[in-house]
Design an enzyme around this catalytic site. Structure first.
Site, PDB file in Angstrom:
ATOM      1  N   LEU A 194       0.846  -1.201   0.000  1.00  0.00           N
ATOM      2  CA  LEU A 194       0.000   0.000   0.000  1.00  0.00           C
ATOM      3  C   LEU A 194       0.873   1.239   0.000  1.00  0.00           C
ATOM      4  O   LEU A 194       1.612   1.489   0.947  1.00  0.00           O
ATOM      5  CB  LEU A 194      -0.906  -0.004   1.232  1.00  0.00           C
ATOM      6  CG  LEU A 194      -1.840   1.202   1.386  1.00  0.00           C
ATOM      7  CD1 LEU A 194      -2.916   1.181   0.312  1.00  0.00           C
ATOM      8  CD2 LEU A 194      -2.477   1.196   2.774  1.00  0.00           C
ATOM      9  N   HIS A 208       6.196   2.391  12.139  1.00  0.00           N
ATOM     10  CA  HIS A 208       6.782   3.648  11.672  1.00  0.00           C
ATOM     11  C   HIS A 208       5.736   4.750  11.743  1.00  0.00           C
ATOM     12  O   HIS A 208       4.544   4.504  11.540  1.00  0.00           O
ATOM     13  CB  HIS A 208       7.256   3.457  10.224  1.00  0.00           C
ATOM     14  CG  HIS A 208       8.176   4.514   9.722  1.00  0.00           C
ATOM     15  ND1 HIS A 208       7.733   5.756   9.326  1.00  0.00           N
ATOM     16  CD2 HIS A 208       9.534   4.520   9.547  1.00  0.00           C
ATOM     17  CE1 HIS A 208       8.762   6.470   8.905  1.00  0.00           C
ATOM     18  NE2 HIS A 208       9.860   5.750   9.031  1.00  0.00           N
TER      19      HIS A 208
END
Length: 344
Positions: free
Chosen positions: A126, A230
């Site tokens: 993605l 992240h």
């Protein structure tokens, strides 16, 4: 209008640009011409195969701006992971050290290497270009995969997973990998990350510790990132959690990012989607300010198309979806065809 469609050979240059932009930690799109071309070829083969169960198909999509023809994002689904190339994870568990004689009772976290997700379907790859990250585009790109999976559920496994991007710095260095590198490896995280992206995982079985790792023996920095994502991945994780995905203790071998899972039939977008006939007509009576935005797809495989729009209205009484001619053209639909949709 933004339209999701299967990737084609003409999208190679755009896919390479996205691979470069995605940076470190995005292992599913290595910056390697041969690997990228192989991904395109494999996807095209998967979209044209006639299958009734998941084997080793890979469905790679691109999101295209229909006005400019520019590819602004990509996303993919792996039908069954770990069948041709082993899929490794660490599972975060516990072990107890107990001595009644000394009146000592300690519970310790451990990481055990496993292949528990072999055969599961995986949503992956993605990425949305930065200048397109506005409005509902990112949400659509993430959830649009579920339209395809709902329409063609026989092609996917009962369990669906998603590996999130782990914590690393601007140079691609992972605190978790730094500890592994110091004790078991002699290569930097970006190199290991690149090898995994190329499908070269032999070194994992050769060099990874064979026994469970005691978490309290890791560096403090390594311990702190286990199960965390992240910063740029946090929005994607929140979207999946709203869909019903949960973290059950499985983390990546290299940066200890979480892998989340859900049962196919329990995913919100799949459960809430419905199929009905379409009517192509005028939508002048609809108030766009108050109307819902719908994510809509056709029922094709190789000709799959999906988009999101306010130029559509579900008539519950007549069980029909009214769409504009523009939307019908984008989805390759004609009067009387059926479409699948959910509220975005």
């Amino acid at each position: 209008m933004q339209v999701l469609r299967p990737i084609t050979v003409n999208d190679f240059a755009a896919l390479k640009e996205i691979a470069i932009e995605s940076g470190h930690g995005f292992t599913s799109l290595p910056v390697d011409d041969g690997q990228l071309q192989e991904k395109i070829d494999r996807a095209q083969n998967s979209f044209t195969k006639n299958v009734d169960k998941p084997i080793d198909e890979s469905y790679l999509f691109v999101l295209e701006d229909s006005e400019t023809g520019k590819v602004i994002g990509t996303t993919a689904i792996e039908a069954a992971v770990g069948l041709s190339v082993p899929l490794y994870h660490y599972h975060l568990g516990k072990t107890v050290h107990h001595s009644p004689t000394l009146n000592v009772y300690n519970t310790v976290d451990i990481l055990s290497m496993c292949n528990d997700y072999t055969g599961c379907s995986e949503i992956c790859t993605l990425f949305l270009r930065e200048d397109s990250r506005k409005g509902l585009t990112g949400r659509f790109l993430s959830r649009s995969r579920f339209l395809f999976m709902a329409q063609h559920s026989e092609r996917f496994a009962d369990t669906v997973i998603a590996e999130m991007r782990g914590v690393s710095d601007e140079d691609g260095h992972s605190p978790f990998w730094q500890w592994l590198q110091e004790h078991f490896f002699s290569i930097e995280f970006p190199q290991a990350d690149h090898l995994v992206g190329l499908g070269d995982k032999v070194f994992i079985s050769e060099l990874m510790p064979k026994y469970p790792i005691y978490v309290n023996l890791l560096s403090k920095k390594a311990q702190a990132v286990i199960g965390h994502v992240h910063d740029k991945t946090k929005p994607a994780l929140k979207l999946l959690e709203k869909e019903g995905f949960e973290h059950r203790g499985y983390v990546d071998l290299f940066d200890a990012d979480p892998t989340v899972e859900a049962k196919l039939g329990n995913i919100r977008s799949i459960r809430d989607s419905q199929v009905c006939p379409i009517t192509i007509g005028e939508l002048e009576h609809i108030n766009e300010q108050s109307s819902d935005t719908l994510a809509i797809c056709n029922q094709g495989v190789s000709d799959f198309r999906a988009t999101f729009t306010k130029h559509a209205h579900y008539n519950q009484a007549k069980h029909t979806l009214i769409i504009s001619q523009e939307v019908a053209d984008a989805l390759h639909l004609k009067q009387g065809d059926a479409a699948r949709f959910f509220r975005l």
